[in-house]
Design a protein around this motif. Sequence first.
Motif, mmCIF file in Angstrom:
data_model
loop_
_atom_site.group_PDB
_atom_site.id
_atom_site.type_symbol
_atom_site.label_atom_id
_atom_site.label_comp_id
_atom_site.label_asym_id
_atom_site.label_seq_id
_atom_site.Cartn_x
_atom_site.Cartn_y
_atom_site.Cartn_z
ATOM 1 N N UNK A 123 0.850 -1.189 0.000
ATOM 2 C CA UNK A 123 0.000 0.000 0.000
ATOM 3 C C UNK A 123 0.888 1.243 0.000
ATOM 4 N N UNK A 124 0.755 2.050 -1.047
ATOM 5 C CA UNK A 124 1.539 3.282 -1.161
ATOM 6 C C UNK A 124 0.570 4.453 -1.112
ATOM 7 N N UNK A 125 0.712 5.295 -0.112
ATOM 8 C CA UNK A 125 -0.162 6.466 0.001
ATOM 9 C C UNK A 125 0.220 7.461 -1.088
ATOM 10 N N UNK A 126 -0.709 7.734 -1.990
ATOM 11 C CA UNK A 126 -0.440 8.644 -3.106
ATOM 12 C C UNK A 126 -1.521 9.731 -3.153
ATOM 13 N N UNK A 127 -1.483 10.666 -2.208
ATOM 14 C CA UNK A 127 -2.471 11.744 -2.203
ATOM 15 C C UNK A 127 -2.266 12.701 -3.371
ATOM 16 N N UNK A 128 -3.279 13.510 -3.601
ATOM 17 C CA UNK A 128 -3.217 14.497 -4.677
ATOM 18 C C UNK A 128 -4.537 14.546 -5.427
ATOM 19 N N UNK A 129 -4.950 13.402 -5.939
ATOM 20 C CA UNK A 129 -6.289 13.313 -6.546
ATOM 21 C C UNK A 129 -7.328 13.387 -5.430
ATOM 22 N N UNK A 130 -7.071 12.658 -4.350
ATOM 23 C CA UNK A 130 -7.815 12.775 -3.095
ATOM 24 C C UNK A 130 -6.797 12.702 -1.963
ATOM 25 N N UNK A 131 -7.161 13.125 -0.752
ATOM 26 C CA UNK A 131 -6.200 13.080 0.357
ATOM 27 C C UNK A 131 -5.742 11.671 0.724
ATOM 28 N N UNK A 132 -6.634 10.687 0.541
ATOM 29 C CA UNK A 132 -6.299 9.322 0.940
ATOM 30 C C UNK A 132 -6.145 8.363 -0.223
ATOM 31 N N UNK A 133 -5.798 8.872 -1.381
ATOM 32 C CA UNK A 133 -5.589 7.987 -2.521
ATOM 33 C C UNK A 133 -4.428 7.036 -2.283
ATOM 34 N N UNK A 134 -4.552 5.820 -2.792
ATOM 35 C CA UNK A 134 -3.461 4.850 -2.681
ATOM 36 C C UNK A 134 -3.179 4.232 -4.043
ATOM 37 N N UNK A 135 -1.948 3.766 -4.180
ATOM 38 C CA UNK A 135 -1.571 2.874 -5.268
ATOM 39 C C UNK A 135 -1.144 1.565 -4.628
#
Length: 211
Positions: A123-135
Amino acid sequence: MKVQRINTSPYASNSYLINGKILIDPGMDMKKLVEKLEELTDPRNIDLIILTHGHFDHSAAAKPVAELCDAPIAIHKDDASSLKSEETSASMLFSSPAPNFEPDILYENGDIVRISDTEALQVIHTPGHTPGGISLYEPYSKGLFSGDTVFPNGGIGRTDFAGGNIEDLSRSIEKLTELDVITLYPGHGPVTSEDVNEQIRLSLQMSKTFR
């Protein structure tokens, strides 16, 4: 890792069935999704539903599908509250109420989701599109489920929705450039295995033009 892509409409997210047991992003149309799942597996075999973020086009069908499968729903902790808001879930764009449910599992950056004896999703936290977006990255097969963070050919997620932030998105994409990716499974659009690392670098360049 066996990945099967499902798409129920031009507007819904891609859904991904992993090893017949893990479902990523159920999308919006529960009936159509279940019809397609039944062509691939017994839906009751699904034991986990993962949301890459809380937007309606990824999450609206999650609760009814979870009830059918008797499976828990997981999302990053920073997007859990968005599921109850028409604004942050972007459900108002679809003239619908928010999904309005409580997830069962809250992820944080670095969590591991086991998918077989030899494979696991990071689980990689990738915010930007939403605050809690993940890849989600599977290092054995080098597959990346990017949600709406990056798309093929240098595409990037929108940041003009509530909670979006282009600087956060750019930093998140920079994280993804550090991975070795063979196959990209985006939230929308086609799956690609064509020089994916370069495609992600193009996404990073694109994000920096908006900063």
